[in-house]
Scaffold this motif. Sequence first.
Motif, PDB file in Angstrom:
ATOM      1  N   PRO A 232      18.783   0.876 -50.293  1.00  0.00           N
ATOM      2  CA  PRO A 232      17.977  -0.154 -49.633  1.00  0.00           C
ATOM      3  C   PRO A 232      16.774  -0.529 -50.495  1.00  0.00           C
ATOM      4  O   PRO A 232      16.356   0.232 -51.360  1.00  0.00           O
ATOM      5  CB  PRO A 232      17.533   0.516 -48.332  1.00  0.00           C
ATOM      6  CG  PRO A 232      17.769   1.971 -48.511  1.00  0.00           C
ATOM      7  CD  PRO A 232      18.835   2.124 -49.540  1.00  0.00           C
ATOM      8  N   CYS A 234      13.705  -0.635 -49.788  1.00  0.00           N
ATOM      9  CA  CYS A 234      12.583   0.295 -49.610  1.00  0.00           C
ATOM     10  C   CYS A 234      13.068   1.598 -48.982  1.00  0.00           C
ATOM     11  O   CYS A 234      14.051   1.600 -48.244  1.00  0.00           O
ATOM     12  CB  CYS A 234      11.554  -0.288 -48.638  1.00  0.00           C
ATOM     13  SG  CYS A 234      10.430  -1.417 -49.395  1.00  0.00           S
ATOM     14  N   ASP A 235      12.371   2.683 -49.248  1.00  0.00           N
ATOM     15  CA  ASP A 235      12.458   3.885 -48.428  1.00  0.00           C
ATOM     16  C   ASP A 235      13.755   4.680 -48.570  1.00  0.00           C
ATOM     17  O   ASP A 235      14.080   5.482 -47.707  1.00  0.00           O
ATOM     18  CB  ASP A 235      12.243   3.503 -46.942  1.00  0.00           C
ATOM     19  CG  ASP A 235      11.405   4.554 -46.230  1.00  0.00           C
ATOM     20  OD1 ASP A 235      10.548   5.171 -46.875  1.00  0.00           O
ATOM     21  OD2 ASP A 235      11.616   4.752 -45.018  1.00  0.00           O
ATOM     22  N   GLY A 236      14.485   4.462 -49.656  1.00  0.00           N
ATOM     23  CA  GLY A 236      15.725   5.220 -49.848  1.00  0.00           C
ATOM     24  C   GLY A 236      15.479   6.690 -50.194  1.00  0.00           C
ATOM     25  O   GLY A 236      16.345   7.531 -50.012  1.00  0.00           O
ATOM     26  N   GLY A 237      14.297   6.986 -50.737  1.00  0.00           N
ATOM     27  CA  GLY A 237      13.911   8.376 -50.984  1.00  0.00           C
ATOM     28  C   GLY A 237      14.808   9.098 -51.971  1.00  0.00           C
ATOM     29  O   GLY A 237      15.508   8.490 -52.777  1.00  0.00           O
ATOM     30  N   ILE A 238      14.800  10.412 -51.872  1.00  0.00           N
ATOM     31  CA  ILE A 238      15.424  11.266 -52.876  1.00  0.00           C
ATOM     32  C   ILE A 238      16.944  11.138 -52.921  1.00  0.00           C
ATOM     33  O   ILE A 238      17.571  11.285 -53.966  1.00  0.00           O
ATOM     34  CB  ILE A 238      15.029  12.758 -52.642  1.00  0.00           C
ATOM     35  CG1 ILE A 238      15.376  13.614 -53.864  1.00  0.00           C
ATOM     36  CG2 ILE A 238      15.676  13.312 -51.393  1.00  0.00           C
ATOM     37  CD1 ILE A 238      14.549  13.320 -55.082  1.00  0.00           C
ATOM     38  N   THR A 240      18.965   8.779 -52.931  1.00  0.00           N
ATOM     39  CA  THR A 240      19.571   7.675 -53.687  1.00  0.00           C
ATOM     40  C   THR A 240      19.593   7.951 -55.191  1.00  0.00           C
ATOM     41  O   THR A 240      20.125   7.176 -55.967  1.00  0.00           O
ATOM     42  CB  THR A 240      18.799   6.365 -53.447  1.00  0.00           C
ATOM     43  OG1 THR A 240      17.431   6.554 -53.863  1.00  0.00           O
ATOM     44  CG2 THR A 240      18.814   5.983 -51.988  1.00  0.00           C
TER      45      THR A 240
ATOM     46  N   TYR B  38      16.816  18.864 -49.259  1.00  0.00           N
ATOM     47  CA  TYR B  38      15.479  19.365 -48.923  1.00  0.00           C
ATOM     48  C   TYR B  38      15.552  20.488 -47.889  1.00  0.00           C
ATOM     49  O   TYR B  38      14.633  21.295 -47.783  1.00  0.00           O
ATOM     50  CB  TYR B  38      14.613  18.230 -48.356  1.00  0.00           C
ATOM     51  CG  TYR B  38      13.970  17.331 -49.379  1.00  0.00           C
ATOM     52  CD1 TYR B  38      14.415  17.282 -50.696  1.00  0.00           C
ATOM     53  CD2 TYR B  38      12.897  16.517 -49.024  1.00  0.00           C
ATOM     54  CE1 TYR B  38      13.818  16.447 -51.613  1.00  0.00           C
ATOM     55  CE2 TYR B  38      12.281  15.689 -49.947  1.00  0.00           C
ATOM     56  CZ  TYR B  38      12.750  15.647 -51.244  1.00  0.00           C
ATOM     57  OH  TYR B  38      12.144  14.815 -52.139  1.00  0.00           O
ATOM     58  N   GLN B  78      13.255  12.993 -43.612  1.00  0.00           N
ATOM     59  CA  GLN B  78      12.679  11.702 -43.977  1.00  0.00           C
ATOM     60  C   GLN B  78      13.589  10.548 -43.566  1.00  0.00           C
ATOM     61  O   GLN B  78      13.185   9.396 -43.600  1.00  0.00           O
ATOM     62  CB  GLN B  78      12.440  11.679 -45.485  1.00  0.00           C
ATOM     63  CG  GLN B  78      13.699  11.940 -46.298  1.00  0.00           C
ATOM     64  CD  GLN B  78      13.426  12.203 -47.772  1.00  0.00           C
ATOM     65  OE1 GLN B  78      12.706  11.449 -48.392  1.00  0.00           O
ATOM     66  NE2 GLN B  78      13.984  13.277 -48.307  1.00  0.00           N
ATOM     67  N   TYR B  79      14.827  10.863 -43.200  1.00  0.00           N
ATOM     68  CA  TYR B  79      15.810   9.833 -42.852  1.00  0.00           C
ATOM     69  C   TYR B  79      16.172   9.825 -41.367  1.00  0.00           C
ATOM     70  O   TYR B  79      17.138   9.191 -40.965  1.00  0.00           O
ATOM     71  CB  TYR B  79      17.091  10.028 -43.663  1.00  0.00           C
ATOM     72  CG  TYR B  79      16.873  10.020 -45.156  1.00  0.00           C
ATOM     73  CD1 TYR B  79      16.295   8.914 -45.774  1.00  0.00           C
ATOM     74  CD2 TYR B  79      17.237  11.101 -45.952  1.00  0.00           C
ATOM     75  CE1 TYR B  79      16.081   8.890 -47.139  1.00  0.00           C
ATOM     76  CE2 TYR B  79      17.036  11.082 -47.320  1.00  0.00           C
ATOM     77  CZ  TYR B  79      16.453   9.976 -47.908  1.00  0.00           C
ATOM     78  OH  TYR B  79      16.244   9.957 -49.258  1.00  0.00           O
ATOM     79  N   HIS B  83      14.740   5.546 -39.165  1.00  0.00           N
ATOM     80  CA  HIS B  83      15.118   5.195 -40.533  1.00  0.00           C
ATOM     81  C   HIS B  83      16.547   4.660 -40.541  1.00  0.00           C
ATOM     82  O   HIS B  83      17.370   5.123 -39.752  1.00  0.00           O
ATOM     83  CB  HIS B  83      15.017   6.423 -41.442  1.00  0.00           C
ATOM     84  CG  HIS B  83      15.132   6.095 -42.904  1.00  0.00           C
ATOM     85  ND1 HIS B  83      16.332   5.796 -43.495  1.00  0.00           N
ATOM     86  CD2 HIS B  83      14.193   5.993 -43.877  1.00  0.00           C
ATOM     87  CE1 HIS B  83      16.128   5.535 -44.790  1.00  0.00           C
ATOM     88  NE2 HIS B  83      14.832   5.648 -45.043  1.00  0.00           N
ATOM     89  N   GLU B  84      16.823   3.697 -41.413  1.00  0.00           N
ATOM     90  CA  GLU B  84      18.139   3.055 -41.376  1.00  0.00           C
ATOM     91  C   GLU B  84      19.288   4.013 -41.710  1.00  0.00           C
ATOM     92  O   GLU B  84      20.418   3.767 -41.308  1.00  0.00           O
ATOM     93  CB  GLU B  84      18.180   1.837 -42.306  1.00  0.00           C
ATOM     94  CG  GLU B  84      17.959   2.147 -43.769  1.00  0.00           C
ATOM     95  CD  GLU B  84      17.930   0.869 -44.622  1.00  0.00           C
ATOM     96  OE1 GLU B  84      18.996   0.277 -44.793  1.00  0.00           O
ATOM     97  OE2 GLU B  84      16.843   0.481 -45.097  1.00  0.00           O
ATOM     98  N   PHE B  85      19.034   5.107 -42.410  1.00  0.00           N
ATOM     99  CA  PHE B  85      20.105   6.078 -42.658  1.00  0.00           C
ATOM    100  C   PHE B  85      20.457   6.854 -41.382  1.00  0.00           C
ATOM    101  O   PHE B  85      21.535   7.411 -41.284  1.00  0.00           O
ATOM    102  CB  PHE B  85      19.713   7.074 -43.753  1.00  0.00           C
ATOM    103  CG  PHE B  85      19.585   6.484 -45.137  1.00  0.00           C
ATOM    104  CD1 PHE B  85      19.880   5.154 -45.384  1.00  0.00           C
ATOM    105  CD2 PHE B  85      19.165   7.273 -46.199  1.00  0.00           C
ATOM    106  CE1 PHE B  85      19.757   4.604 -46.667  1.00  0.00           C
ATOM    107  CE2 PHE B  85      19.047   6.732 -47.484  1.00  0.00           C
ATOM    108  CZ  PHE B  85      19.340   5.409 -47.716  1.00  0.00           C
TER     109      PHE B  85
END
Lengths: 455, 381
Positions: A232, A234-238, A240, B38, B78-79, B83-85
């Motif tokens: 995405p 934004c905000d895909g984080g670790i 991805t 994590y 965090q997801y 969150h979209e995930f």
Amino acid sequence: MAAAITARERGVKVLVLEAAPKDFRGGNTRHVRNIRYAHPAATDFVTGAYPVDEYYDDLLRVTQGNTDKELSRFLIEKSEDSADWMQAHGVKFQPPLSGTIGLDRTNAFFKGGGKQLLNAYYTVADDLGIDCRYEAEVVDMKIEDGVFTAARVKYQGAEHIVEARAIVIAAGGFQADTEWLKEGWGEAAEGFLIRGTGYNKGRMLRVLMDHGAQTAADADQCHAIAIDARSPKCDGGIATRVDCVIYSIMVNRQAQRFYDEGEDIWPKRYAIWGRLLAKQEDQIAYGIVDAKVNDLFMPSMYPPLKSDTIRGLAEQLELDPEALEKTVADYNAACRQGDNKDKEFTPGVLDGLSTEGLEPAKTNWAQPIDTPPYYGYPLKTGITFTYLGVKVDKEARVQFEGQGGRSVPAANIFAAGEVMSGNILGQGYAGGVGMAIGNVFGRVAGEGAARHVSN
Amino acid sequence: MSQTNPQPPVDYELQGDQMPDLHDESRRLMTICNACRYCEGFCGVFPAMMRQKTFTDQDLDYLANLCHGCNGCYYACQYAPPHEFAVNIPQTFARLRADTYRRYTWPSCLSGLFQKNGTLVSVLLALGIGLLLVLVNLFNPPEVVHGEHAGNFYAVIPHNVMAWSFGGVFMYAVGVLLFGFWRFRRDTAPGKPETPLSVAGATHDAMVMKYMGGGGVGGKMDGCNYPDESFSQIRRVFHQLTFWGFLLCFAATSVATIYHYVFGWEAPYDYNSLPVLLGTVGGIGLLIGPVGLIYLKHVADPNTQVGAQRGMDTGFLALLFLVSLTGLALLAWRETGYMGTLLAIHLGTVLALFLTLPYGKFVHAIYRYAALLRNRREQKS
């Protein structure tokens, strides 16, 4: 939050204004994994000592000296009690486990990651009687001669003026503001993905700069890595992140290689590929591997594209099939030549298995791509955070431009975290430094603000 | 470029038969988690996940049963939604666990009983008590039912009748459970023999409820994030009381059986005899534990729970509580004229418990044990 808690513990009244909704509070800390902090001996969550001097040398090396040396030293010395402070405020660490990124001596890992740390901080804040407001965006500040008097806040559909005797700015970098990124990167910024929160648009940084705050680091300096192009915005984080690079050949839109994929072991090269990709057309490149190596790196969140032929893979990746076939053939022909014929391919260490007569060379792990199925990982630049920030002193006071370019510390404006990370990080990065900056300068800022208010 | 959707196929709030394929959703989540990692410090699930790159349906069944719903990974994620995930492991795995209970039961035509478990327990409870009361009154004149027998149950129900009927029902339940265990283990860990170490390790993990302790640094245990975001050992305490309460009551019955058949010592046994002591202590555990667990479940964050499974989760606990309560009441008043009626009521609850044992929450124990076995086998020492 470290600033808010520290100030409140010194008896002053604290209001936290968070631009994001509650679920996304705490900026990029939600995506954080660990903190790099100085410590004299092993503990329950680090495997050995990490002396101040070694930390300092590491920081000088990764930034290539592009750092405020005095402030860096100060940061590192103050980081010695960071983990204790965190534990005392409810944060849970995990024992050094798999050591996936080889940081188990230098960095303490938060159990479950940064969100667990945030949850602990907000619980403490609540217990201490700190007022936290979410979706409360500070849009402007009233600053006269380096003195803050009030903030203009958008909250629940109305604008409010919040007066205070001191302010701590911990509002992050500007990585989620593409227009601003363009100042450093030009149109390439359009192609960047934002790894962290979409709320870090650098608004507070801009306001401070408009009021004459001095800055540290350049607009194009940032932490950026290669992440999956399908992430995405934004905000895909670790999750991805893709670790295929060192065992792959990386080709651009023209199906051409452009950099030595095998330059060094992955953790040391992890953070250069974001910048490398940024310079390619559409800020994208494709990691091509075969079945021999596809299981040698961390699994990716998005499955790779897959084909039994290089041509088929090129079609799936929307690359010119002839061009990709030629690039792979040229690369394969350069593998296992001369001295490299009998060298052993050895994952995890620099095996010296290099291409011969190929430009650019691949200097380690260079073996032919010849075992189907072939896999392709589309990668783009993923920006973690920007370094350009306000200049601060050892009390985390924002420095304003005085007469003759002299630095004049603001009386009651403090900064912590990404918004002042440029003082430490002129360029480069070492895992877990960002969290150290946030924690140390957060506590210093909270202390300073409380002292100012109490006097 | 083909796009693999990281988003959930449908709204993650959906329940019951509206669910997307549970394996597909679990696989989507495990693929995200395996790229993040994590949460490796929380429980057994994440290290087990990290031992593989791809996940078959059977792997997912195994992982879901290794999950004990501590919610650590949910609050730290965090997801996590919104969150979209939309990563919610405790809720998704709770659904998949219940699904394994249904798929591995016998006979398969009874798998629907798991969905209507609250109703099943209530109906069987009523029928069990009713049946026992009717039978006791049918085969005994009123003066026997309401008479004083100095605690001798066999004056009302002959020993052989009690032993054969309840023993029979119990053996049926055990048979169904063992069959489920065997099939689950065959599918999730094909062709892998157990070792003394895996059995000892898994048994240890089950006895101390290792993962419910929550792990931590320096041998400390942080606890679970249950019933809310804060870390706590409270669920482990209540679960241990329930577990050991159940085992002690079972031990009490076993000791009494040995007394009867091996030594010829017939009930009633003294208040300070081994069967009565074991039963009393276990019974007290079974009063406190289930009530605590039901309470925690009641106040737990609904985002981590599966509302549709509340009946199954609480039905079994409520039954354990009632069995214990009626058992202790029977003990207290066994020398009065209420004994006959209390005995009928107690045995009615026991009958309902035995009948629902293979078709309710109790089955989690066998699949979890199978999962712990595989976990221990795959762990590097």
